[in-house]
Every structure is written in C-alpha cells, then in structure tokens.
Design an enzyme around this catalytic site. Structure first.
Site, PDB file in Angstrom:
ATOM      1  N   ASP A   1       0.958  -1.169   0.051  1.00 14.79           N
ATOM      2  CA  ASP A   1       0.012   0.238  -0.008  1.00 14.79           C
ATOM      3  C   ASP A   1       0.984   1.237  -0.058  1.00 14.79           C
ATOM      4  OD1 ASP A   1      -2.491   1.617   0.145  1.00 14.79           O
ATOM      5  OD2 ASP A   1      -1.830   1.795   2.324  1.00 14.79           O
TER       6      ASP A   1
ATOM      7  N   GLY B   1      -3.798  -0.021   7.032  1.00 20.08           N
ATOM      8  CA  GLY B   1      -4.939   0.623   7.300  1.00 20.08           C
ATOM      9  C   GLY B   1      -6.210  -0.345   7.223  1.00 20.08           C
TER      10      GLY B   1
END
Length: 895
Positions: free
Chosen positions: A553, A768
């Site tokens: 990410d 996240g």
C-alpha cells in the site's frame, strides 16, 4: 437520491439514532446515555460490533454493499470457541506425535488436531455441532490420551497475567527439575559404564606393555558381576526408559524408547544365555553392551533436553517482561490534571496487574518494567523498547506519548494512564500469539509426521528381516563374516544375527524426524518476537519463505503515515470553512488523512461543528450531517456521486491543479507524496479541495531495492490518484507496469487473487482498515503496527511489524528463509542418517569391509543424531547478528 435517503434515515427513525456515531467536541466526559458518543474516548474493541451494525445500516441507506453482519461475526466467534487446548506429556519422538494425533482424530467430534512435541501442546478443533459441549469433549479427550500413556490435562482458559506467568514458571521449574534428574541418571549410568569397561582398559594397557592386577579388577572380570552391573543399569537409570517403551508397545504406539528397550533387553538376554550355557561358547562380555547402550542414550537424552530448554529461552525472556505487580496511584478529586508525577496528597498501592483497569494511573520507577499499555500522564524519561520493536536505541517519552507493556523505564519516574488491562497488553498478546504460533504446524511438518508414524514398526520389521537373513542365508553366502568379533570366538551365526538385529533396533532414530521441524519453528518464532516481528505460526514462515511477489500500500506503508495539510482551495466559500466542515466530518475517523485534517483545524483553533450520523466507506471517503447539510469528504468521484448537484468538470480540473500547485510550492522535496481529498456539500456539489502531503519512509527505497535484489517483484496498490502514486513509485524504484492507482479494497483483493491464480506466492504489506481484506486474502499478510495500537489490519495480518519500520519486511523474509533452511537441513539429516545408518547396522559392509557396529556404538550414533538436529536449530539464534554483520560490511563497501 442517496443524500435524501440518508437524510430520511437521520430525521424520521428515532429508534435508529442510537445506532449513529455522534460527535461533539465540547463533550469532555463520558455521557451516561447510549444516545451520545464521544469519539475522543472511542475504544475500538468495545465498539467493533456496534460499528459493524452502524455501517450495515448506512450502507443500506445509500446503496453500498453492507459489510460482514453481526450474525456472521457471532458465528465466527462461536467457531473460534470450538478449539480446545490440551497439555500433553509423555511424547518422546515423531511416532508419539502421530499416535496422539491419531487418538484425537479418531473421535467423531474432532474436525482436526495439531500436536507439538516441544511445547507439549495439542490444539483440537471440534466440529461445529460439538461446540456446546467443548469443555466436556476436551476433558474426555484428555482422559483418553492419559489412558493411552500420554498424561494430559485440559488447559485452563482466560488466565490472567499472574496466573499465566506462574504457569510458565512452574513449567520451566518442572523442566529444570527433570533436567537435574536426567543428569543424575547419566552420572549413575556412566559410573556403571566405567566399571564395566574397566576390563577393556586393562586389555588395552596390557597390549601397550602395562600390566595392572588387583582384586578389584579380578572382580570386575567376573561375568556374574558384569551381569549384576547390567541389571543395575536396566532397572536403575534405564528403568523409566524401558518401562515407557514397553508400555507404549503394549498400547499399540511404539516409540524410540521401545526400540532402545528391546535392544537393551535383547543384548542382556544374549549375554544371559551365553553365561548360563557355557557350551555355546558365546562371549559373555556382551553384558557390557546394554550398559554402554543405556549410557549413550541417556547422555544424548540429557543433552537433547538441555538443548530443548535452551530453544525455549526466548519465550522465557519474553515472559520476564510481564510485570505481575503494579503501583496504582490514587489521587484526591480535582487533582488529576497535576503535572507532578505524584501529587503530595496521592497514595500508591501495589496491586496485581490483573486488577488494573482502563483509565487507572500507575507509577513506574526507573529500572522497572511498564506493566500495561498506556499514555504518559506526567514525567519525562527514556524507555527501552528493544524487545518489542527491535530498535536498540531508547526512545524519549513525555506527556501524552504512548508506552507499551514490557518496555523498561530508564531515567526518571513516569505516571501513566492505562489504556489496556494486563491480559490485553501488547506483551501479553505477543506471548499468546508466539505460543499459539509454535503450536501451529507447517505443511512440511505433516510430511515428517507421516514418515515418523509407521517408522518404528518399519524398523522392527527390518530388525526381524536382518536376523532372518544373516541366520538363514548371509552366514552361508558370506562365510567369512563369521570370523568377525561380532560372531564370537567360535563364529556362531546365531550370535552374529542377534547382534546385528539389535544394532538395527538401536541405531534408528525416529526422534530426529520428529524434532526436525518443531525445533526450528520454535527458535524462529521466538527470535522473530525478539526482533519485533509478531509471527502467527510456523505455517506463516513456510509460506513467506516461498513468496515471489510483494504488494504494498502507499499511504502509511511506503509513506510515514503522518500526513499534514499542505494546501486548501475553495470554489464557493472561505478556505477555513472548507477545513472546518471537513474536520467535523472526519472527527471520528481513524485514517491518517483524517488525523491530518483534524490536527490542522485544531492548530488554527477552529471551532469544529457538531455532526449527526456518519458513513465511512473504506478507501473512498466519509459522509456526515454538518449544520443541517450533508457533507462528504473523500475521492472526487465518490464525493460527486453523493449529491444530485454536480460541479462542472472544468472547475474541478482547475481546482485540482491549483491545490496541487500550491502544495508543490510549499514542499520542494521529491520525498513527499501528495494526496488531494475533495469536499462536497448538499445542494452545492464539490466546494473545495484539501491537499495532504506525506513524507516517504527513509527505508522505503532501500527496502524495495533489496526485495528486488532477492528476486521478488514489488507491486504498488493504492486508492490514491494516479499522479501521486506514480510519483511515489518512481522515487522508490517500482516499475510502471507494477503500479496500480485509484483502487478500491475489492480491486486490491482482485489483484492478489489474479496473481495467486497464476501460481504465485503473494505477500501484502499494509497498515489501514482498507488493507484488511487484502491482508487476509494474501498468502502472507504483513501489517505495520502504528503507535502500538491494534487495528483491523494487524488483526487480519499473518505478521505484525511492531517496530513500524518497512525494513522489517526484509527481516521477516530473511528469518523465514533461514528457518525453513534449518528445517530442510534437519529433515535431510534425519532421513539421510537413517538411510545410511540402518543398512550399515544391518551388516551391509560386513562381507567386503569386515565392519560391523556394536549396540553401544549404535546407541551413541542414535543419540548424536537427535543432538545434531536440536543444536542445528539453535544456530538459528545467531541469524540476527549475522545479518547485522553483513549490513555493516555492505555499508563499509559503499563508503
């Protein structure tokens, strides 16, 4: 239409109001009513179930796909409750492990079972229909194992910190006591070996021209005395070994002790027949063999137990970080905001850590271990976090900084406010997860268990074949073998056959097969915990070692995850108003971008409005009602779709270019990633944009290049704009064809599934909640833990990087490869040893080389085989220091 539906749900269904997240910045205390919620004191674990229910309601209102329902979550919790842990003792080798697993699997209520010999643990997964009687089933399974010769108890669940530490210390003391007892048996056995071998020493000295005589030596030459010494060895230090082997054999689960026991008894029987039947003219000195055999085996067993104890030393070191006592600080009402570490009217009470609750104030003196997770309420000091993060340098802590249980306060007293209980602290979770990880078997372990299960029966069959061959055929085909000393002075084929059959029984080593994988996994997972790598199982190490693609990410993974607002632009109102309403919407969100917006608003002392109701769609944006109007903050496309009023495309393009240009003016460094979030309001459409910059991690570029150097393809997956993602990818060195932008969580998962369908092993690195599905789907999910907090990402991941450093991905990969290399070395040795040693013991070299083993030599080789496997696994502990030395050498070369 979506906005109208959301407004209708907010204004008309009063029963639904209690399900919405309400935020009010003027609330400074908890509200007693269930209709109010203060996000500043939001506790993720206590509200996770309610959060799912809210999301489900809102998603239905605005037409999004509802996440996992509460019913499914409860079913998952119920499924987790069908696992029972059993403490199983009495396992000696891989055959024992296979026998225990077979006993457990034979029960109709058991779906699967995993057995770990080193930790003496069996994890039993019961079928769903047996969940209600899981306690009873576990007790019955424990009783059945006990009856089969494996004393077993059901492990107590829900142990507190104190009880858990006491349990481990009790287990450690028990193992140390057994080690002392083992040493005593070895001393006794080798005393008998010395007495038995006294005659051999006189023969050697006689050949060297040294003649020693005396009444003691004359007594030792007596065959009846040797028989007495052999009986003393069998029923003294070797008693437990013999009885355990015989009991295991009668119960249908022969183990290594069975082989040694049969070999010792056979050697003693041969010597007894020789002594009582002199006309056979056998060598009665064969009484030495069972004595020496037991001496070697017991010595090897003692060294092996010592090595096993050493292998679990990392776990003991982790347990030493758990503080069972805490100093609770109690102050009078109204003095809680004092900056003093301890107020003059405060009292300190030493209480068990299990009694600490969230919100309690604790005093931690210099040199003491912090007992629970929390935040510094008063004081300034430096804290050693090396055991949790792997970072050797101490970290400075002051007011409002977070601290973790298990870290050590160095300089000055600290008063901390507890944010977790002792049993749910970081160090307690690490200990629990490391313990669970060591109980999970790798796929290669199941292969070893499959071989070790029938191994003992195979060896006993080979022993019988060896006897039959040499007695009926071999001594006739190769008559010269009867001239070997193993056949006695008269060259008796019966004596030759018996001795070779005993050699086959004794030289085989199923224990090495059983120890090959679990010892390496035990050392590897414990070493990972010391380096700040929380690894959830040996199977994780096995999968990680074969990974060929790593997906990452962007925000919070390649970047530091500490974004800051760099520019604000507006189409229809003041820039501060854009920031003000955006902060109101993001008040209860946990994403780093939300934190950046809120921090900027608070730094400007803006009054943040009250919101009603909130919808958060991971990876897209957040929506809430502010001052009677719905406001959306997030991606451009998502914000546009929330409202019927659309902003002109030309205005949106100009808005984005303006905010990006302004952001670049403030930040000239290429090491920054810039993200633009758009703000829309009901009746107006998009009204402004906020540019947020996040600095790249210092170790991002070198980590990516190191992964590529290892032959691993690196792929960037991000939900951010294509321009921002491309800039970051170019900076860290990721090829354009491996860059994917503007992805939803579902699209990230689809990308992982696509690679897996092509046969690739994929690891996903994220931090996240929007990364949680991808982390769970990947072969290995790796999560960076931010500020010691438990998140959806860390819950879904297979590995948690406690140091919050991207370079720990390399550490985890190197550790996994080193661990699996040890596993393959151990298995190769165990298989090769048995493949080579058993034929030699069976006399394959006897016809041409005139070489044959004695039972004592066979026993010594068998013991050394197990010692080699355990010792080789222990060398894994030096993996970290070797890696650091390589890094230092590379750094010196670059300079």
């Amino acid at each position: 239409m979506a906005a109208n539906l959301l407004r209708f749900s907010l204004s008309h269904d009063h029963n639904l109001k209690s399900k919405f997240i309400r935020s009010n910045v003027n609330h400074k205390r908890r509200c007693n009513s269930g209709l109010h919620f203060n996000p500043l004191i939001h506790e993720r674990r206590r509200s996770s179930q309610l959060f799912l229910r809210r999301n489900a309601v809102f998603a239905k209102a605005v037409g999004f796909e509802a996440p996992v329902s509460v019913t499914e979550q409860q079913q998952q919790m119920k499924k987790d409750e069908t696992t029972a842990l059993l403490d199983v003792s009495g396992m000696m080798c891989g055959a024992c492990v296979s026998r225990v697993k077979a006993i457990l699997s034979a029960d109709n209520r058991v779906e699967s079972a995993v057995v770990n010999m080193l930790t003496e643990t069996a994890a039993v997964k019961l079928k769903v229909e047996a969940a209600e009687e899981s306690g009873l089933a576990a007790q019955e399974l424990a009783k059945r194992l006990t009856e089969c010769g494996f004393p077993t108890k059901k492990r107590s669940s829900g142990l507190g910190v104190d009880a858990k530490v006491k349990k481990w210390r009790k287990t450690l003391k028990k193992k140390e006591a057994l080690l002392v007892e083992s040493r005593n048996r070895v001393a006794f056995a080798w005393t008998l070996v010395a007495l038995c071998c006294g005659t051999h020493a006189t023969h050697i000295l006689h050949s060297l021209g040294i003649h020693i005589h005396g009444p003691v030596l004359d007594v030792l030459h007596n065959s009846y005395v040797k028989a007495g010494l052999a009986i003393g060895a069998l029923f003294g230090p070797g008693r437990d070994l013999l009885f355990d082997g015989l009991r295991a054999f009668t119960q249908g689960s022969p183990n290594m002790n069975s082989l040694v026991g049969f070999g010792s008894i056979a050697a003693f029987a041969i010597s007894s027949v020789s002594l009582l039947n002199p006309e056979l003219q056998w060598d009665a000195s064969f009484f030495d063999e069972p004595v020496m055999l037991l001496g070697f085996v017991l010595l090897g067993r003692s060294l092996e137990e010592r090595a096993r104890l050493k292998a679990s030393s990392d776990m003991n070191e982790l347990l030493s970080l758990i503080s069972t006592q805490s100093r609770l600080v109690i102050t009078s009402s109204g003095s809680g905001s004092s900056t003093d570490v301890v107020d003059s009217d405060a009292i300190c009470i030493e209480v068990p850590t299990d009694d600490i609750r969230v919100g309690d104030s604790l005093l931690v003196l210099p040199g003491e271990t912090i007992p629970v997770d929390g935040r510094v309420a008063a004081g300034r000091s430096v804290v050693d976090e090396s055991m949790l993060t792997g970072e050797s340098l101490p970290v400075f802590k002051e007011n409002a900084d977070s601290v973790s249980a298990g870290t050590i306060n160095w300089d000055s007293p600290l008063r901390i406010e507890a944010s977790s209980t002792g049993s749910s602290s970081t160090i307690s979770k690490i200990v629990n997860m490391v313990e669970d990880a060591q109980g999970r078997e790798a796929t290669i372990q199941r292969l070893a268990d499959t071989i070790a299960g029938p191994f003992v029966y195979s060896v006993m069959t080979l022993s019988a074949i060896t006897f039959g061959f040499w007695y009926y055929f071999g001594s006739h085909i190769f008559p010269d073998v009867l001239l070997n000393d193993i056949a006695g002075s008269e060259g008796d084929p019966l004596l030759l056959s018996l001795k070779l059959a005993v050699d086959v029984l004794v030289v085989s080593c199923p224990c090495a097969l059983g120890l090959a994988t679990p010892t390496a996994i035990l050392v590897g997972t414990s070493l990972g915990a010391r380096q700040g790598l929380l690894i959830r199982g040996g199977d994780v190490l096995e999968r990680l070692a074969s990974v060929d693609h790593v997906m990452l990410d962007k925000t919070g993974t390649l970047t530091e995850g500490k974004p800051a607002v760099s520019a604000i632009m507006s189409l229809a109102c003041e820039e501060l108003e854009i920031l003000q309403i955006a902060a109101a919407v993001e008040k209860t969100a946990s994403h780093p971008i939300a934190h950046a917006i809120i921090s900027k608003a608070e730094s400007l002392n803006l009054s943040i409005p009250v919101t009603r109701g909130q919808l958060a769609e991971p990876g897209s944006g957040t929506m809430a009602e502010v001052n009677g109007l719905l406001v959306a903050v997030g991606k451009l496309k998502w914000v546009q779709e929330r409202f019927q009023q659309k902003t002109d495309l030309s205005d949106l393009t100009a808005l984005e270019q303006s905010v990006m240009h302004k952001s670049l003016q403030d930040s000239q460094s290429s090491n920054h990633s810039t993200t633009v979030v758009f703000v829309g309001r009901e009746g107006e459409g998009v009204i402004g944009a906020i540019s947020i910059s996040d600095k790249l991690r210092e170790d991002a570029e070198c980590t990516i290049r190191s992964l590529q150097h290892k032959g691993i393809e690196t792929i960037l997956l991000s939900g951010d704009r294509e321009e921002a993602v491309a800039t970051v990818a170019k900076t860290v060195g990721i090829k354009d064809k491996f860059v994917n932008a503007s992805l939803t969580p579902q699209q990230k998962s689809a990308a992982i599934s696509g690679l897996q369908a092509l046969g690739h092993r994929v690891a996903m690195v994220g931090d996240g909640i929007n990364d949680a599905p991808s982390l769970a789907l990947a072969d290995v999910g790796i999560a960076l833990q931010v500020e010691g907090q438990e998140t959806a990402a860390s819950n879904a991941a297979s590995i948690v990087l406690l140091g919050n450093r991207l370079s720990q991905v390399l550490d985890a990969l190197d550790l996994a490869r080193a661990t699996m290399a040890k596993v393959h070395q151990n298995l190769s040795w165990a298989v090769a040893y048995n493949v080579v040693a058993i034929p030699i013991a069976a006399g394959v070299l006897l016809p041409n080389s005139d070489f044959a083993m004695t039972p004592s030599l066979s026993g010594g080789l068998m013991a050394m085989s197990s010692i080699f496997v355990v010792t080789n696994s222990l060398f894994l502990q030096f993996h970290g220091s070797q890696t650091k030395r390589k890094e230092n050498l590379n750094a010196q070369k670059e300079q």
